[in-house]
Every structure is written in structure tokens, then in C-alpha cells.
Design a protein around this motif. Structure first.
Motif, PDB file in Angstrom:
ATOM      1  N   TRP A   1       5.912  10.801   7.875  1.00  0.00           N
ATOM      2  CA  TRP A   1       5.239   9.525   8.170  1.00  0.00           C
ATOM      3  C   TRP A   1       5.931   8.685   9.238  1.00  0.00           C
ATOM      4  O   TRP A   1       5.374   7.695   9.700  1.00  0.00           O
TER       5      TRP A   1
ATOM      6  N   ASN B   1       1.200   1.959  -0.816  1.00  0.00           N
ATOM      7  CA  ASN B   1       2.185   0.882  -0.948  1.00  0.00           C
ATOM      8  C   ASN B   1       3.346   1.288  -1.850  1.00  0.00           C
ATOM      9  O   ASN B   1       4.463   0.795  -1.691  1.00  0.00           O
TER      10      ASN B   1
ATOM     11  N   ILE C   1       5.429   4.355   0.224  1.00  0.00           N
ATOM     12  CA  ILE C   1       6.130   3.793   1.385  1.00  0.00           C
ATOM     13  C   ILE C   1       7.290   2.912   0.916  1.00  0.00           C
ATOM     14  O   ILE C   1       8.422   3.026   1.409  1.00  0.00           O
TER      15      ILE C   1
ATOM     16  N   TYR D   1       7.543  -0.108   7.977  1.00  0.00           N
ATOM     17  CA  TYR D   1       6.447  -0.589   8.818  1.00  0.00           C
ATOM     18  C   TYR D   1       5.983   0.498   9.790  1.00  0.00           C
ATOM     19  O   TYR D   1       4.788   0.612  10.084  1.00  0.00           O
TER      20      TYR D   1
ATOM     21  N   THR E   1       3.983   2.979   7.585  1.00  0.00           N
ATOM     22  CA  THR E   1       2.679   2.396   7.246  1.00  0.00           C
ATOM     23  C   THR E   1       1.737   2.433   8.441  1.00  0.00           C
ATOM     24  O   THR E   1       0.542   2.736   8.308  1.00  0.00           O
TER      25      THR E   1
ATOM     26  N   TRP F   1      -1.294  -5.728   2.909  1.00  0.00           N
ATOM     27  CA  TRP F   1      -0.569  -5.008   3.952  1.00  0.00           C
ATOM     28  C   TRP F   1      -1.339  -3.773   4.426  1.00  0.00           C
ATOM     29  O   TRP F   1      -1.432  -3.486   5.610  1.00  0.00           O
ATOM     30  N   PHE F   2      -1.961  -3.065   3.478  1.00  0.00           N
ATOM     31  CA  PHE F   2      -2.695  -1.848   3.796  1.00  0.00           C
ATOM     32  C   PHE F   2      -4.198  -2.076   3.917  1.00  0.00           C
ATOM     33  O   PHE F   2      -4.861  -1.385   4.684  1.00  0.00           O
TER      34      PHE F   2
ATOM     35  N   TYR G   1      -2.841  -6.595  10.501  1.00  0.00           N
ATOM     36  CA  TYR G   1      -2.037  -6.889   9.327  1.00  0.00           C
ATOM     37  C   TYR G   1      -2.275  -8.332   8.850  1.00  0.00           C
ATOM     38  O   TYR G   1      -2.743  -9.181   9.613  1.00  0.00           O
TER      39      TYR G   1
END
Length: 526
Positions: A173, A207, A210, A241, A244, A302-303, A312
Motif C-alpha cells: 500500500w 481504517n 491502515i 496517509y 490511504t 477520512w476514507f 479528505y
């Protein structure tokens, strides 16, 4: 007992049967009519009621059928990573016993089943290799078995586990390469199974993996930096970050493929599933009220915000500034409106305490959100504690989380994709007599029905979980299943909660029990 071919002995012990008969009689005599009962009729006729699992937690057969090693296969074999020293090499052996497990679902009366597809089983070498025919055959047989019994498949593409090869090759990721790999994996699933699957989830609880994988380092790839954990590599102020950002763009790529090439013909929906505890202010101070708002943004929005609005949350921009990645104008277009529904995994409520303007315990529970969360205040728990240290029985939380989502995202369709009660491992008799789980589920369902009555577009509810299984870092120390599993014989036995759920789904009214607030002192004494 023969496990290789999938024969499962299911029975209800006589003492447990007698307990269930007594409970049923008490419910019938004390219900006092619809006002005191929970009924299936409180939910829309088209509502999906199911159970949920994940591939890594139940399938086992970790080297069977030409599957490659996943990141969790490797991680769970590292000494000291799993509390009880166990792994998921066998777990429930669902890979070989899936037909019997589908029969359990049919017996429960559910009309949907949420499961995940093992990336390592379908594409052992990612996009660098061939599609594994054994993996295609397994999931095709599972999907066909569900449909034959009137159970709607609800498929998750990624539930934490990825091929270890992708981690080794380019850092998973943390690399933009993962966007190409995930898009390829997603399209393979749409192509092979989309003619029979109408509900798709790209990621389960990004979430969580991560946060745990790149902020505090307790999940693979175990990357973090001070003050979190004992990681050998990582940067907690940056990598969560970056990971994500790549994940969200991978989601957008998969949704674009689905919408352009498959959705119209296959008639399905695609969304994402978030871990969604509700957070309440620790006190009535402005700082704690802002902390609760901030932690909901750092954990959930956030997601979801980027996939609805293309960027965001402003609450995060205000705190992180330039360290939060910037989407290009082209990426914003790719991202916006990339959800058909939002999946909510809700278990608990916690207090949120401000750490930005006030002194509080450190390290912060949510890093640069500067929020500490806890389930205790003045020696009293926020709700009845469970076997998970941060999970408490607070039924109002599911309604609060749904109404927050309804307001923030203009009442986008929602599913409660996980909700369940954690039991500590104990004797079989204790685990089967799970009245606490029954009280939990009926009180949460009542709260959910209240949200629906107030206009929330919730379309389904999935109990976590069908079976006791491998519970990540806890191994087999925590059990969420409606069915007890003897991990020596793999025998499945219905708990009282399975019988309760079956009665509820059949239209039987169930009397409600009020949750109690338990003090910390009382728990320690017991």
C-alpha cells in the motif's frame, strides 16, 4: 468425524435445549404484545438479514488449492504476534466444509451471507501470474450453493489479507503499483462471479488495517515510529496517509471498471465497509465535544469523504495541513461519487477525550487527531464490558452512527455489515449458553429499527459472525460466532443466540432486555 470431505455433526445438548425452552416460554408469557417485542416486521420486507465472515478467519487450507501465502499467513507464524501463539492454517476449515456451513445458514433462515475472497487464492502471484482455477472453482461453488438455498451473496474483495508477494515486491500500500494490482484483482472477480453477485465491497475496514499496520504497527506490515510500538521500520507521521491515498485510488479504479464494464449488465452495487464505533465526548467541555467530532472524522470520514465529495475531511486538513496528500483535479473526478452504499461495522461506543488543548494520557489513541478514547469514566464503564477490551454494550451507538452517516452523506444507502458480541474463551457449556449475546443483538436491532423509522436508508444487517473463528491478534481467545466450533474436531454446535436469531427471522416476537451499566469495581470483583 471426517473433516476432509466436510461432514459436520450438529446437535443441541439436552441441558441447553431445556434452557432454551424455558427462555422461549418466558419470552412468550412476558412479552405483553408488540410494544415490548422486537419483530422481523419492524424492518422492510426486502431487508437483508445475514451473517458475516472473512476468508482468512474461516477458510484454513492455507496451502491447499494452489493458494500462495498471504501477509497474514506470514505474520501469524511469527512468534509473539498472536496472543495464544496460534495461526489460521486450519481454523474452521471452511474451504473443505463450506457446503455444510451453507446448510447452517439455510437453517438459520438468513437471506444473505457476507464473505470475502482471498486475493492469494484467486491470484497467487497478483497481476504477475495466472488466475488460479482452483480458487475460481471454490468461490463459484460457494456462490452457487448460496443461491440454490435462496441466500444472497455479499462479496468483499479485501478483508485485510493480501498476497505476501506484493508486499515483498514493492511494499504493497505504500506504492502506486498496488492500484494496478487491486484493479486487476477486482476485475477478475467481477468477470468470474459478477453474473451471480449483486453486492460488492472493495475494502473491509481500511481504517483498521491502515491504522494498525502503518500507525501503531500491530498488524502487518508492522510499520510505525515513536511513540508507537517496537517497529523496525516506518513513519507513523507519514505512511498512514500515503497508504490511504493509494487505497482510495485503488478503490476508485475498481469502481470505474465495474461501472463502465459490468454494473449495467450485472445490475449490482459496489461500496466500502468501515469500522464505525461511535464516539461521545468524555465531558461537556467544548474541547471534548470537538474531540468527538474530530475522531469521527479521522476514523470514518477520512476514507468516506473522498469517495463521496472527492477530498479528505476539512477536520483533517485543519490538523495535518500539507502533510495530508493532495488529490489532483483528475484524481478528484475519479474519486467523487464512487460509492453506491456505505457498509458500517459497528460494535461499541467510547468516550473521546481531547489531547490537543488539554493534558491526557499518551500516546494518543488516534495519533495526530490528538484524541484519547476510553470506555470508562469515574470508575464506571460506558456499558456492559465484553471480551474485547474496547467493546462495550451501548445499543444507542448503532443509531447514532447511522444517523451521523445519514446526515453527512445525504442518506446514502447503508448496510450494517458487522455487529456482534465478543465472548472470552471458556467451557463449551458456558459458550453455548450465550444469553449476553442475545441481549446484545436484540437491543442493537431495536436501536437500528428506530433509526430506520426516522428515515435512515439502511438495507441490511449482518451478524458477526456465523462461526467462532480466528480473531486476528487474539487468535482463538475471543469468540463471536452464532455457532460454537470445537477447534480440535471442527464440530459446529448452535449457541442459544443461533436459535434466537432463527426465531427472530421466522417472525417470532422477542422480548427486549435492558442493558445495564457495570462499574469497573464490580467487573474486577467478579
Amino acid at each position: 468425524m471426517e473433516t476432509a470431505k466436510g461432514f459436520i455433526s450438529i446437535h443441541l445438548p439436552l441441558p441447553l435445549l431445556l434452557v432454551w425452552i424455558v427462555i422461549a416460554c418466558l419470552v412468550e408469557s412476558a412479552s405483553g404484545g408488540p410494544a415490548g417485542e422486537l419483530h422481523r416486521s419492524q424492518f422492510p420486507p426486502s431487508f437483508l438479514f445475514g451473517t458475516a465472515t472473512s476468508s482468512f478467519q474461516i477458510e484454513g487450507a492455507y496451502l491447499q488449492g494452489n493458494k500462495s501465502l498471504s501477509n497474514w499467513d506470514v505474520f501469524s507464524h511469527i512468534p509473539g504476534k498472536i496472543e495464544d501463539g496460534s495461526n489460521a492454517d486450519v481454523t474452521d476449515n471452511h474451504y473443505n466444509l463450506f457446503l455444510e456451513d451453507v446448510k447452517l445458514m439455510k437453517d438459520l433462515g438468513v437471506n444473505a451471507y457476507r464473505f470475502s475472497i482471498s486475493w492469494s487464492r484467486l491470484l497467487p502471484k497478483g497481476r504477475f501470474g495466472e488466475v488460479n482455477p482452483d480458487g475460481v472453482e471454490f468461490y463459484s461453488q460457494l456462490i452457487d450453493a448460496l443461491l440454490e438455498r435462496g441466500i444472497t451473496p455479499f462479496a468483499t474483495l479485501n478483508h485485510y489479507d493480501i498476497p505476501q508477494l506484493l508486499e515483498d515486491r514493492y511494499g504493497s500500500w505504500l506504492s502506486t503499483e498496488i492500484q494496478l494490482d487491486f484493479a486487476f484483482f477486482a476485475e477478475t472477480c467481477f468477470k468470474e462471479f459478477g453474473d451471480r453477485v449483486r453486492y460488492w465491497v472493495t475494502f473491509n475496514e481500511p481504517n483498521v488495517f491502515i491504522y494498525d499496520g502503518y500507525l501503531i504497527g500491530t498488524y502487518p506490515p508492522s510499520r510505525c515510529s515513536e511513540p508507537f510500538g517496537n517497529c523496525t521500520a516506518g513513519d507513523s507521521r507519514l505512511e498512514p496517509y500515503v497508504a490511504t491515498h493509494n487505497l482510495l485510488l485503488a478503490h476508485a479504479a475498481a469502481v470505474n471498471i465495474y461501472r463502465k464494464k459490468y454494473q449495467e449488465k450485472q445490475g449490482g452495487m459496489i461500496g466500502i465497509v468501515m469500522s464505525a464505533p461511535w464516539y461521545e465526548p468524555y465531558s461537556d467541555t467544548p474541547a471534548d465535544r470537538l474531540a468527538a467530532e474530530r475522531v469521527n472524522a479521522f476514523n470514518f470520514a477520512w476514507f468516506v469523504d473522498p469517495l463521496v465529495f472527492g477530498d479528505y475531511p476539512p477536520e483533517m486538513r485543519q490538523v495535518l495541513g500539507e502533510r495530508l496528500p493532495i488529490f489532483t483535479p483528475e484524481e478528484k473526478i475519479k474519486l467523487a461519487a464512487k460509492l453506491d452504499f456505505i457498509g458500517i461495522n459497528h460494535y461499541t461506543v467510547n468516550y473521546a477525550m481531547d489531547c490537543m488543548f488539554s493534558p491526557c494520557p499518551s500516546p494518543y489513541s488516534f495519533g495526530e487527531a490528538a484524541v484519547y478514547f476510553t470506555g470508562e469514566k469515574d470508575g464506571v464503564y460506558i456499558g456492559d464490558p465484553t471480551a474485547m477490551s474496547t467493546f462495550f454494550v451501548v445499543p444507542r451507538g448503532i443509531k447514532e452512527m447511522v444517523m451521523y452517516t445519514k446526515k453527512r452523506y445525504n442518506n446514502m444507502p447503508m448496510f450494517i455489515t458487522e455487529n456482534g458480541y465478543a465472548q472470552a474463551t471458556a467451557s463449551k457449556e458456558v459458550l453455548l449458553n450465550d444469553t449476553k449475546r442475545i441481549e446484545y443483538q436484540q437491543s442493537y436491532l431495536q436501536s437500528l429499527s428506530d433509526a430506520i423509522r426516522e428515515g435512515a436508508d439502511v438495507r441490511g444487517y449482518f451478524v458477526w459472525s456465523l462461526l467462532d473463528n480466528f480473531e486476528w491478534l487474539h487468535g482463538y481467545l475471543v469468540r463471536f460466532g452464532l455457532y460454537y466450533v470445537d477447534f480440535n474436531t471442527l464440530e459446529r454446535t448452535p449457541k442459544l443466540s443461533a436459535l434466537w436469531y432463527k426465531d427472530f427471522l421466522s417472525g417470532t416476537g422477542v422480548s427486549l432486555h435492558q442493558p445495564v451499566t457495570t462499574s469497573k469495581a464490580e467487573v474486577m470483583a467478579s
